[in-house]
Design an enzyme around this catalytic site. Structure first.
Site: not given
Length: 357
Positions: A64, A199
């Site tokens: 992440c 994203y």
């Protein structure tokens, strides 16, 4: 010491998309939800979460980029002895479709609460929380047994200023007041168009939304390349090469992952890599990686593996090949990363058993 919450800056308008100019225009655009828990470390009398050593724990994930930001500030400030940290597994437990989603698995729980998933952490002393947001990073208070904050930008500010009494490098200020406007000016485009921009491309529901996000991404990379001409860091006096700040911290994780991960997973290998087109951005990444403590926070192979999905372009079977082909030439190979994983408390066979194949 850390200042009261009323005196601390919050994140830039782009972080919460409070400014309409950062909101995607195209139909079918994806927009990240706001962070669910944003309490603060506060040194005012009677505060629920006062600064303290050996009280708080951070749950993160090598995959992440948002977790990586927090790891970086903890390392740069020298807070390893004051704030403990542990890694989740690389797989999710359950499914939202079947109603049993529990977030990331946990190989172990150093807080002693028996947590097995991120769901367990979030619902500790918050019995009605459920599964609405089970993201990392997580700052957890071992005294109240509650999540304090799961917003990476806020956590970076807190770790920079709230724990100086316990830091090995208290004089390092990554968010100096004279440069805050400049730092947030950089972050206001890097967050929506690069860090979150990848994203927005990958999760776009229409071609128009993906095209808008792709244009914003590469326009911003072009701007960053120009900004770094003749300087090392994004902010500070250009005559001195600038100085490292939270602008570099926030930008580094997703740029560091770009060629190995996002270019494949979200851009479908369509578009320029940083290596091909952005030498100044690459130079900034390398300079940041060379800072004391930063290398220990990086595992680009595990990050690549964590983004792999059976049946997609990046799979568990080709993740190693992708990593070796697209990692920076100066970045170590897998064998050299094994010792660092052990230093982070990960089992010798990690991520075996914590990666769905």
């Amino acid at each position: 010491r850390g200042r009261g919450t009323s005196q601390w800056p919050t994140s830039s308008p782009a972080m919460s998309i409070g400014d309409p100019k950062y909101v995607p225009k195209a139909k079918g655009s994806w927009l990240r939800p706001k962070s669910a828990i944003m309490d603060w470390i506060d040194d005012r009398e009677g505060a629920e979460y006062p600064p303290a050593a050996n009280r708080y724990h951070i749950f993160i994930n090598f995959t992440c980029g948002w977790s990586h930001r927090v790891m970086l500030v903890r390392a740069l400030k020298g807070l390893e002895k004051a704030i403990t940290m542990s890694h989740t597994g690389l797989d999710f437990v359950g499914s939202r479709a079947t109603g049993d989603y529990r977030g990331w698995s946990l190989p172990s729980d150093p807080t002693g609460n028996g947590f097995a998933t991120c769901y367990d952490i979030y619902n500790s002393n918050r019995p009605d929380y459920g599964d609405k947001q089970l993201a990392v990073p997580i700052l957890f208070d071992t005294v109240t047994k509650k999540v304090v904050n799961n917003d990476s930008a806020s956590l970076c500010v807190m770790l920079n200023g709230a724990f100086n009494d316990f830091a090995d490098h208290p004089d390092l200020d990554l968010y100096p007041e004279p440069l805050r406007d400049a730092i947030e000016a950089v972050n206001s485009v890097v967050h929506p168009y690069v860090s979150d921009g990848v994203y927005r491309i990958g999760f776009a529901k229409t071609p128009e939304a993906a095209l808008e996000a792709r244009k914003n991404l590469y326009d911003t990379l072009d701007d960053l390349e120009k900004r770094l001409e003749g300087r090392t860091w994004y902010c500070g006096d250009a005559a001195d090469g600038g100085q490292v700040t939270l602008a570099d911290v926030r930008a580094f994780p997703h740029l560091f992952r770009f060629d190995c991960i996002y270019l494949c997973c979200f851009l479908k290998n369509e578009g320029a890599s940083l290596r091909e087109k952005y030498p100044n951005v690459e130079r900034n990444i390398r300079a940041f990686y060379a800072l004391p403590g930063v290398a220990s926070t990086c595992d680009l192979h595990l990050a690549t593996l964590g983004y792999s999905t059976p049946g997609k372009l990046l799979t568990p079977d080709n993740a190693l090949e992708r990593f070796e082909k697209y990692k920076p030439d100066w970045y170590p190979g897998v064998d050299a990363l094994l010792a660092n994983r052990k230093a982070h408390g990960l089992a010798d066979d990690y991520p075996k058993g914590y990666l769905k194949t």
